[in-house]
Design a protein around this motif. Sequence first.
Motif, short mmCIF file in Angstrom:
data_model
loop_
_atom_site.label_atom_id
_atom_site.label_comp_id
_atom_site.label_asym_id
_atom_site.label_seq_id
_atom_site.Cartn_x
_atom_site.Cartn_y
_atom_site.Cartn_z
N ALA A 57 0.91 -1.33 -0.01
CA ALA A 57 -0.01 -0.06 -0.16
C ALA A 57 0.90 1.27 -0.19
O ALA A 57 0.43 2.28 -0.68
N SER A 58 2.18 1.29 0.84
CA SER A 58 2.90 2.42 0.72
C SER A 58 3.50 2.67 -0.46
O SER A 58 3.80 3.73 -1.03
N TRP A 59 4.03 1.35 -0.90
CA TRP A 59 5.06 1.61 -2.35
C TRP A 59 4.20 1.77 -3.69
O TRP A 59 4.61 2.42 -4.59
N GLY B 37 0.29 2.04 -3.38
CA GLY B 37 -0.97 2.34 -3.27
C GLY B 37 -1.48 3.48 -3.97
O GLY B 37 -0.59 4.15 -4.72
N HIS B 38 -2.75 3.85 -3.73
CA HIS B 38 -3.24 5.20 -4.43
C HIS B 38 -2.61 6.46 -4.33
O HIS B 38 -2.61 7.16 -5.03
N GLY B 39 -1.78 6.43 -2.93
CA GLY B 39 -1.13 7.64 -2.86
C GLY B 39 0.37 7.56 -3.33
O GLY B 39 1.01 8.55 -2.73
N SER B 40 0.79 6.51 -3.68
CA SER B 40 2.33 6.39 -4.04
C SER B 40 2.66 7.22 -5.11
O SER B 40 3.86 7.60 -5.45
N GLY B 41 1.74 7.73 -6.13
CA GLY B 41 2.28 8.72 -7.19
C GLY B 41 3.14 8.16 -8.13
O GLY B 41 3.15 6.98 -8.51
N LEU B 42 4.15 9.00 -8.33
CA LEU B 42 5.14 8.73 -9.42
C LEU B 42 6.10 7.50 -8.96
O LEU B 42 6.50 6.78 -9.46
N LYS B 43 6.33 7.64 -7.63
CA LYS B 43 7.11 6.62 -6.94
C LYS B 43 6.49 5.21 -7.09
O LYS B 43 6.93 4.43 -7.64
N GLY B 44 5.18 5.07 -6.82
CA GLY B 44 4.62 3.80 -7.12
C GLY B 44 4.55 3.35 -8.66
O GLY B 44 4.83 2.53 -9.06
#
Length: 167
Positions: free
Chosen positions: A65-67, A69-76
Amino acid sequence: MTGSNLVLLVLAVVLFVIAWRKRDGSHVKGMRLAFEHIVVNLPRVFFALLAAGFIGELLPKDLIASWLGHGSGLKGIMIATAVGLVMPGGPIIAFPVVVALAKSGAGFPALVTFLTSWSLLGLQRVFAYELTMMGPRFVMNRMAAASILTPLSGLAAWFCQWLFGVP
């Protein structure tokens, strides 16, 4: 029975009838070939789905979820690109992994990026087929183009999610 199974069933029946109407034994040869493929691929499918089930249970949901997830943006998107790049196997492995990632909290843009990266950049196919058949110059140019497209697919997925409310 799902819609896709129904379509495949109808397609198989229609093709069987066409082969049978040829009156040259095509329908028997086709059935024999189909069963040979079933014998070879059924264990592969079974074990791939079994492994995907374990992956779904063993993935650390907080980390996914952190890597991804929905809020991970460009990093995800970039992490999904890297994971898709090194993901081995065909669709029978990749799609259950996508389901497992989704259940573990990966967001829509990361899932789209992962699948795009897996299908466009997959190193397993590059080394096994492309490099040997097409040569390093072709591979380098194709990988450069695909490397640009892969994160763009994640950004497009994010935009579609924002625009259309895709889950």
